[in-house]
Scaffold this active site. Structure first.
Site, mmCIF file in Angstrom:
data_model
loop_
_atom_site.group_PDB
_atom_site.id
_atom_site.type_symbol
_atom_site.label_atom_id
_atom_site.label_comp_id
_atom_site.label_asym_id
_atom_site.label_seq_id
_atom_site.Cartn_x
_atom_site.Cartn_y
_atom_site.Cartn_z
ATOM 1 N N GLN A 33 0.665 -1.190 -0.028
ATOM 2 C CA GLN A 33 -0.188 0.018 -0.203
ATOM 3 C C GLN A 33 0.794 1.262 0.027
ATOM 4 O O GLN A 33 1.839 1.232 0.422
ATOM 5 C CB GLN A 33 -1.088 -0.121 1.234
ATOM 6 C CG GLN A 33 -0.115 -0.288 2.553
ATOM 7 C CD GLN A 33 -0.877 -0.928 3.601
ATOM 8 O OE1 GLN A 33 -2.198 -0.875 3.362
ATOM 9 N NE2 GLN A 33 -0.487 -1.645 4.430
ATOM 10 N N HIS A 64 -9.490 2.962 19.753
ATOM 11 C CA HIS A 64 -8.780 1.781 20.382
ATOM 12 C C HIS A 64 -9.387 1.614 21.586
ATOM 13 O O HIS A 64 -9.378 0.038 21.753
ATOM 14 C CB HIS A 64 -7.218 2.295 20.491
ATOM 15 C CG HIS A 64 -6.458 2.433 19.197
ATOM 16 N ND1 HIS A 64 -5.509 3.365 19.063
ATOM 17 C CD2 HIS A 64 -6.333 1.669 18.065
ATOM 18 C CE1 HIS A 64 -4.958 3.310 17.654
ATOM 19 N NE2 HIS A 64 -5.664 2.122 17.123
ATOM 20 N N ASP A 158 -9.027 -5.291 13.405
ATOM 21 C CA ASP A 158 -8.684 -3.626 12.953
ATOM 22 C C ASP A 158 -8.186 -3.451 11.546
ATOM 23 O O ASP A 158 -6.965 -3.337 11.067
ATOM 24 C CB ASP A 158 -7.737 -3.280 14.175
ATOM 25 C CG ASP A 158 -7.524 -1.791 13.850
ATOM 26 O OD1 ASP A 158 -8.247 -0.956 13.399
ATOM 27 O OD2 ASP A 158 -6.381 -1.384 14.669
ATOM 28 N N PRO A 165 -6.225 -4.954 -0.137
ATOM 29 C CA PRO A 165 -5.934 -6.132 0.881
ATOM 30 C C PRO A 165 -6.740 -6.288 1.800
ATOM 31 O O PRO A 165 -6.947 -7.522 2.368
ATOM 32 C CB PRO A 165 -4.502 -5.590 1.194
ATOM 33 C CG PRO A 165 -3.947 -4.422 0.463
ATOM 34 C CD PRO A 165 -5.104 -4.066 0.006
#
Length: 290
Positions: A33, A64, A158, A165
């Site tokens: 990426q 988070h 996450d 991808p």
């Protein structure tokens, strides 16, 4: 600003979000990426992958904390946790605050993102890689889920959005492999976008969850970086009671955990499953499609 330089996010058709850039801190095209890190006067450091905002130092704590503490505290006895993705290691840092977690495995496809994050995001991931409970596996998350014989009490995905991808991490095949990895009563949590702008993503995930798990649901958090209102976090488990824990139970478990938070509270945890009507409609549509 640095000569008026801006970075544009065009994830949502018809909408463009622009971030002013004080300074480009790092830029690289990795094997998987395009990565850029730059500073912004409001959000601090901003990481973008393939032109899509991933994390900012100003509000990472919301995402988070809610991805980690909600499933771990709801479960109540999580010893083994798996993170798929999460290359900035901010989620790992929150998981490891739970002293009851004996082993955290993180599967990340791009080693360069982890190396980069060690240097640039040390303010929220410092010490993670040195924790003896932490195991980093550089591998494709889909392949790991299909092949591993290990089991986990909590699995947290996450991931990037379902493009490139990250697309396979939204597939029914992947969710079936996660179900196989989970211990009885274990829980899966996923990143499921902003339903005001990405409704189909939530509907499709709930549909796929519902074919596999007894309880397919979602909860919400308000994260300024992710433009468009509430962000949804997908929830799938064979134990429907996990998302209906009494406030007193959540409070007792959080107090026993013994750490401070900036967004998560037991009351916020319980309230996060109370969905606005338009989001609940999307969840219910996904369940019906299954």
């Amino acid at each position: 600003m640095s000569d008026g330089l801006v970075f544009n996010e065009t994830l949502y058709p018809g909408v463009q979000v622009s971030y002013g850039c004080d300074r480009i801190l790092y830029q690289e095209k990795t094997e998987h990426q395009d990565l850029v890190l730059f500073s912004n006067p409001v959000f601090g450091k901003i990481l973008m992958l393939d032109g899509v905002t991933q994390v900012t130092t100003a509000d990472e704590f919301i995402y988070h904390e809610m991805m980690s503490h909600v499933p771990i505290i709801a479960h109540g006895a999580a010893r083994n946790v798996l993170i798929v993705g999460g290359g900035d290691c901010g989620l790992a840092e929150e998981v490891l605050k739970h002293r009851t977690v004996e082993r955290l495995v993180q599967v990340e496809i791009d080693a360069s993102v982890v190396e980069f994050s060690k240097e640039h995001f040390a303010d929220f991931n410092d010490g993670v890689l040195d924790d003896p409970r932490f195991e980093l596996v550089i591998a494709d998350g889909m392949k790991f889920a299909a092949e591993t014989e290990r089991t986990f009490d909590v699995v947290i995905v996450d991931s990037t959005d379902p493009h490139g991808p990250g697309a396979v991490l939204f597939s029914e095949e992947f969710y079936r492999n996660v179900h196989r990895m989970l211990t009885p009563g274990g829980v899966l949590v996923t990143q499921n976008g902003v339903p005001f702008l990405q409704r189909d993503e939530l509907v499709t995930s709930i549909e796929r969850f519902s074919r596999i798990f007894r309880d397919a649901a979602a909860y919400i958090a308000a994260i300024p970086t992710y433009f468009g209102g509430h962000m949804t976090l997908g929830w799938a488990t064979d134990n429907p009671d996990l998302r209906r824990q009494a406030a007193t139970v959540l409070d007792e478990r959080f107090n026993a955990a013994g750490f401070k938070t900036r967004y998560y509270t037991p009351d916020v945890h319980a309230a996060a499953f109370a969905l606005p009507r338009f989001i609940l409609d999307a969840v219910e549509e996904g369940r019906k499609r299954a």
